[in-house]
Design an enzyme around this catalytic site. Structure first.
Site, PDB file in Angstrom:
ATOM      1  NE  ARG A   6       5.297 -11.041   2.227  1.00 52.98           N
ATOM      2  CZ  ARG A   6       6.043 -10.529   1.264  1.00 52.98           C
ATOM      3  NH1 ARG A   6       5.496 -10.026   0.202  1.00 52.98           N
ATOM      4  NH2 ARG A   6       7.359 -10.504   1.378  1.00 52.98           N
TER       5      ARG A   6
ATOM      6  N   PRO B 296       0.836  -1.217   0.000  1.00 56.54           N
ATOM      7  CG  PRO B 296      -0.642  -1.511   1.762  1.00 56.54           C
ATOM      8  CD  PRO B 296       0.663  -1.991   1.216  1.00 56.54           C
ATOM      9  CD  GLU B 297       3.699   2.975  -4.021  1.00 52.78           C
ATOM     10  OE1 GLU B 297       3.688   4.147  -4.435  1.00 52.78           O
ATOM     11  OE2 GLU B 297       4.295   2.066  -4.604  1.00 52.78           O
TER      12      GLU B 297
ATOM     13  NE  ARG C 281      18.035  13.779  -0.048  1.00 50.52           N
ATOM     14  CZ  ARG C 281      17.597  14.744   0.737  1.00 50.52           C
ATOM     15  NH1 ARG C 281      17.639  15.984   0.314  1.00 50.52           N
ATOM     16  NH2 ARG C 281      17.159  14.470   1.943  1.00 50.52           N
TER      17      ARG C 281
END
Ligand SMILES: [Zn+2]
Length: 291
Positions: free
Chosen positions: A133, A2-3, A172
């Site tokens: 899970r 799930p995002e 970054r």
């Protein structure tokens, strides 16, 4: 997994089932790493409480309780939060599914994977947190107590802006894909929507974040917000085990442009979609449309 869209859909559907209802009793499975707060104090703390709000922080759900405590819920990889009225055969194991007559494939009864079951004083629908899970998490947060999981999160990915991405990308050395997955930069983006946003922006996932132009960042932010909103509208992606809280399947997977489409033709130019591992995650992109 799930995002943001799937967690937001879960939040919207579970909110009316939680907010304003007094919890009478809580059933759990045995203590395990699933319960950051051990089950005994958890059950004691929740009994008699009423939820005043259900918020989403990135991929986490946070229920505000009427005594000032907060209940943190993380769906992990396969977590499902739904009500006892949910109707979906996808909630059951393949074996259980096969043994059911069609008219029985309706109501869900808690099984060994149903780690949390909330019973309410009004005697109405229960709320279940099921996770096959078991990568999900449940934690009670005391008023004012810091929390390493949610305190470090950046602004919500639905609020993504080119300004924000441009500023974050300057310092970054990571790939553009990794920048989008960094939850301290933007909270909620995962593998599916990062790949889709990169496609819409025409940016290869492996491009160095520091080399993104201001225009790329605007396009990425716009693409990301667009795919996230669209996925929320269409009920999320049900690739793997995600099932919407009412038991229905999400439809966004049918609209994927690159994610998990390795070797299939790009919907824009026909070039086969490529897959490459970046930041330990599979990335899918069109070598012609993305630079
Ligand atoms: Zn293409």
């Amino acid at each position: 997994m799930p995002e943001l869209p799937e967690v937001e859909i879960t939040r919207r559907r579970i909110e009316p089932l939680l907010v304003g209802r007094k919890i009478e009793r809580v059933d759990t499975t045995a203590d395990s790493y699933f319960f950051i707060t051990p089950t005994r104090p958890l059950k004691r703390a929740l009994a008699g409480r009423t939820t005043s709000a259900l918020e989403r922080r990135g991929k986490y759900l946070v229920a505000a309780l009427d005594d000032g405590r907060r209940l943190l819920l993380h769906l992990g990889m396969t977590g499902q939060l739904f009500s006892s009225a949910a109707a979906s055969v996808r909630l059951l194991s393949a074996t259980a599914r096969a043994s059911l007559a069609p008219e029985e494939q309706r109501r869900f009864e808690p099984d060994a994977h149903t780690h949390l079951c909330l019973h309410f004083a009004d005697g109405g629908e229960q709320v279940f947190f099921r996770d096959v899970r078991k990568f999900g998490k449940v934690q009670l947060i005391e008023p004012g107590e810091p929390n390493e999981r949610i305190d470090r999160l950046g602004p919500d990915a639905l609020e993504a802006t080119g300004d924000l991405l441009f500023a974050a990308s300057r310092k970054r050395k990571v790939a553009a894909k990794a920048l989008l997955l960094d939850q301290t930069v933007l909270a909620g983006t995962g593998n599916i929507y990062a790949d889709e946003a990169l496609f819409l922006a025409g940016v290869r996932p492996g491009r160095r974040a520091a080399r993104l132009t201001r225009r790329d960042c605007d396009a990425l932010a716009e693409g990301l917000v667009r795919v996230l909103r669209r996925s929320i509208e269409t009920g999320g992606s049900s690739i793997s085990d995600y099932v919407a809280p009412d038991g229905s399947d999400g439809a966004y997977q049918d609209e994927r442009r690159v994610y998990a489409r390795t070797g299939e033709p790009c919907r824009a130019c026909g070039t086969p979609i490529k897959r490459r591992v970046i930041a330990q995650r599979s990335s899918h992109y069109c070598p012609a449309c993305q630079r």
